[in-house]
Structure formats: C-alpha cells, structure tokens
Design a protein around this motif. Structure first.
Motif, PDB file in Angstrom:
ATOM      1  N   ARG A 153       0.821  -1.209   0.000  1.00 40.93           N
ATOM      2  CA  ARG A 153       0.000   0.000   0.000  1.00 40.93           C
ATOM      3  C   ARG A 153       0.858   1.265   0.000  1.00 40.93           C
ATOM      4  O   ARG A 153       1.782   1.393   0.785  1.00 40.93           O
ATOM      5  N   TRP A 154       0.486   2.177  -0.898  1.00 36.60           N
ATOM      6  CA  TRP A 154       1.050   3.535  -0.884  1.00 36.60           C
ATOM      7  C   TRP A 154      -0.096   4.511  -0.781  1.00 36.60           C
ATOM      8  O   TRP A 154      -1.133   4.352  -1.441  1.00 36.60           O
ATOM      9  N   ARG A 155       0.061   5.547   0.062  1.00 33.15           N
ATOM     10  CA  ARG A 155      -1.013   6.542   0.225  1.00 33.15           C
ATOM     11  C   ARG A 155      -0.415   7.879   0.669  1.00 33.15           C
ATOM     12  O   ARG A 155       0.746   7.948   1.118  1.00 33.15           O
ATOM     13  N   THR A 156      -1.220   8.911   0.566  1.00 31.15           N
ATOM     14  CA  THR A 156      -0.781  10.245   0.990  1.00 31.15           C
ATOM     15  C   THR A 156      -1.411  10.647   2.311  1.00 31.15           C
ATOM     16  O   THR A 156      -1.439  11.818   2.654  1.00 31.15           O
ATOM     17  N   SER A 157      -1.901   9.696   3.073  1.00 25.08           N
ATOM     18  CA  SER A 157      -2.606   9.998   4.319  1.00 25.08           C
ATOM     19  C   SER A 157      -1.636  10.432   5.409  1.00 25.08           C
ATOM     20  O   SER A 157      -0.441  10.163   5.371  1.00 25.08           O
ATOM     21  N   THR A 158      -2.201  11.121   6.413  1.00 30.02           N
ATOM     22  CA  THR A 158      -1.510  11.426   7.665  1.00 30.02           C
ATOM     23  C   THR A 158      -2.462  11.078   8.801  1.00 30.02           C
ATOM     24  O   THR A 158      -3.605  10.669   8.578  1.00 30.02           O
ATOM     25  N   ALA A 159      -2.006  11.280  10.026  1.00 22.34           N
ATOM     26  CA  ALA A 159      -2.855  10.977  11.179  1.00 22.34           C
ATOM     27  C   ALA A 159      -4.097  11.864  11.224  1.00 22.34           C
ATOM     28  O   ALA A 159      -5.119  11.490  11.788  1.00 22.34           O
ATOM     29  N   GLU A 160      -3.999  13.063  10.646  1.00 24.39           N
ATOM     30  CA  GLU A 160      -5.117  14.012  10.694  1.00 24.39           C
ATOM     31  C   GLU A 160      -5.902  14.067   9.380  1.00 24.39           C
ATOM     32  O   GLU A 160      -6.990  14.638   9.337  1.00 24.39           O
ATOM     33  N   GLU A 161      -5.363  13.511   8.300  1.00 21.52           N
ATOM     34  CA  GLU A 161      -5.981  13.635   6.979  1.00 21.52           C
ATOM     35  C   GLU A 161      -6.587  12.307   6.558  1.00 21.52           C
ATOM     36  O   GLU A 161      -5.890  11.316   6.376  1.00 21.52           O
ATOM     37  N   TYR A 162      -7.933  12.296   6.428  1.00 22.02           N
ATOM     38  CA  TYR A 162      -8.630  11.073   6.083  1.00 22.02           C
ATOM     39  C   TYR A 162      -9.068  11.022   4.625  1.00 22.02           C
ATOM     40  O   TYR A 162      -9.630  10.028   4.180  1.00 22.02           O
ATOM     41  N   LYS A 163      -8.844  12.091   3.889  1.00 22.20           N
ATOM     42  CA  LYS A 163      -9.104  12.112   2.456  1.00 22.20           C
ATOM     43  C   LYS A 163      -7.761  12.162   1.746  1.00 22.20           C
ATOM     44  O   LYS A 163      -7.038  13.145   1.872  1.00 22.20           O
ATOM     45  N   PHE A 164      -7.440  11.091   1.022  1.00 19.02           N
ATOM     46  CA  PHE A 164      -6.100  11.009   0.458  1.00 19.02           C
ATOM     47  C   PHE A 164      -6.107  10.115  -0.783  1.00 19.02           C
ATOM     48  O   PHE A 164      -7.048   9.359  -1.037  1.00 19.02           O
ATOM     49  N   TRP A 165      -5.015  10.219  -1.550  1.00 22.59           N
ATOM     50  CA  TRP A 165      -4.807   9.371  -2.711  1.00 22.59           C
ATOM     51  C   TRP A 165      -4.187   8.048  -2.267  1.00 22.59           C
ATOM     52  O   TRP A 165      -3.422   7.997  -1.312  1.00 22.59           O
TER      53      TRP A 165
END
Length: 233
Positions: free
Chosen positions: A136-148
């Motif tokens: 898995r690769w994603r652009t998420s962070t602990a605070e960001e739930y909308k990501f690629w």
C-alpha cells in the motif's frame, strides 16, 4: 449564586484543560502509531478470460466483495504499508457455457447456440472466503482522512459453495457442489483512487475450472473483475 457560578466556571475550565492535555497526548500518540485499518466493500463487473472457441457472455455478470484489512506500516512516514485481510465474495458469470448432468449423473459441458436452444438464463456462481494481501502507498496522515492511494497485491480465495442455474426450452434446473470448480482461486489486484471512491481490478492467475475439456480443448477460463471498491474506516 455569583460564587456558585464562578465555582462552576472554574471547575469546567479545569476539566477543559485536562481534556485538552489528554487530547494532545492522544494526537501525539496517533501521529506516530496510526494505521489505515479498513473495512471494504466492492462491486465488480465480471468477465471471463481465456474463453474457448464459441464461449461468450451476455447480460451483466456481477461480483460483491466485503471484508476487513489490517494495516502494517513499513516506514516512519507511514505512507507505505502492507495490508492483510479477510473477506467474503459472491461472483456470477452469465454465459453460454452450459454445465449439466448427463444420463449417468455425470457432468457434461456444451456451448449453447440460441439458434438451436432458446434460453433466458445460464450462469454459474461461486461464493468464496478471500484473503487480500496488498502493498500500500497513500498520501494519508494521522489528521488527513481524504487522500490518494494505490494498493497493489493479490487475492487468494477458497470456494466454499458453487452453483449453476439454467432456464430455457429444455427445462429449468440448478446444480451445486460441482467438483470441477477450482477450490482455490487467486489473482493479482489493483485498487487506486481518492478518498472513498476507488477503481478495483482483479486478474485471475489460475482457471475457474479444473479437468474440463470442450471439443478436445482444455477449458482454462479465468476471472477478470472490474469495478469500484469503497474503503470505510
């Protein structure tokens, strides 16, 4: 009354301060240890690959998939991870490949021609327990739930039940528990998108059936699935 009011304000302020400290502590912990554990639900359009001569599909062949995937981050940034899950699926294929029992109660196979046999339904369906494995690769962070996201992997399925259904001029009949279905079916997967909406692709690496031939040609049909997958936290 004035003193009571001031006392209440003081107590609320005190608890608010404690709550803020606790929230900050939780946020700090989440920053370093968050995971993208997810429930998933997918709807697919199912195709048959490697079809023998004369075999074709008609109508809409559907698949439904649901389950849960556990996330195992691989780096400090936590944008790379492994995903391991468990789920269930049902997969139907509408086609002109008829599976029927002959006079000796053995299964036989023919390609239907509507010029010879008129029918309104001919399909087979598998119900599987699935184990998805993903890089898995994603652009998420602990605070960001909308990501690629881009998830590559494979799906290993075990067929717990199979069935066929036919309606036509030669009668209406159903069969199930057909031994010629491959118990284990596995393939490559790709899911990619933004936020909840993601495309989903599956390409089967082994045949749906085992030990079947049609006009002296081995039947190596595999499953190809195209659809949408929804990840829910």
């Amino acid at each position: 009354m004035k003193h009571l009011f001031l006392t209440i304000i003081t107590v609320l302020s005190f608890w608010s301060t404690i709550g803020q400290v606790e929230n900050d502590s939780i946020a700090e912990e989440t920053d370093t240890k968050y995971r993208e554990d997810q429930f998933y639900f997918a709807v697919t359009y199912n195709l048959l690959g490697e079809k023998p001569n004369g075999v074709s599909q008609s109508g809409f062949s559907s698949g439904f998939h649901l389950g849960f995937i556990r996330d195992f981050p691989l780096n400090k940034r936590r944008n790379w991870a492994l995903g391991l899950g468990l789920g269930l699926s049902s997969n139907s294929f509408n086609n002109n490949f008829l599976i029927f029992k002959d006079g000796n109660n053995n299964y036989d196979y023919i390609v239907l021609d509507k010029n010879d046999i008129n029918y309104t339904k001919n399909k087979f369906t598998t119900y599987m327990v699935e184990m998805p494995l993903q890089l898995r690769w994603r652009t998420s962070t602990a605070e960001e739930y909308k990501f690629w996201r881009i998830y590559l992997g494979m799906n290993i399925g075990y067929v717990v039940y199979n069935s066929t259904k036919f309606k036509g001029d030669i009668g209406n009949f159903k069969n199930n528990g057909i031994e010629q279905f491959n118990d284990f079916q596995y393939g490559l997967t790709l899911s990619a998108g933004y936020n909840t909406w993601n495309i989903y692709l599956y390409y089967g690496l082994n045949p749906i059936f085992e030990g079947i031939s049609l006009n002296n040609e081995k039947v190596d049909m595999n499953a190809v699935k195209i659809g949408l997958i929804f990840y829910i936290f």
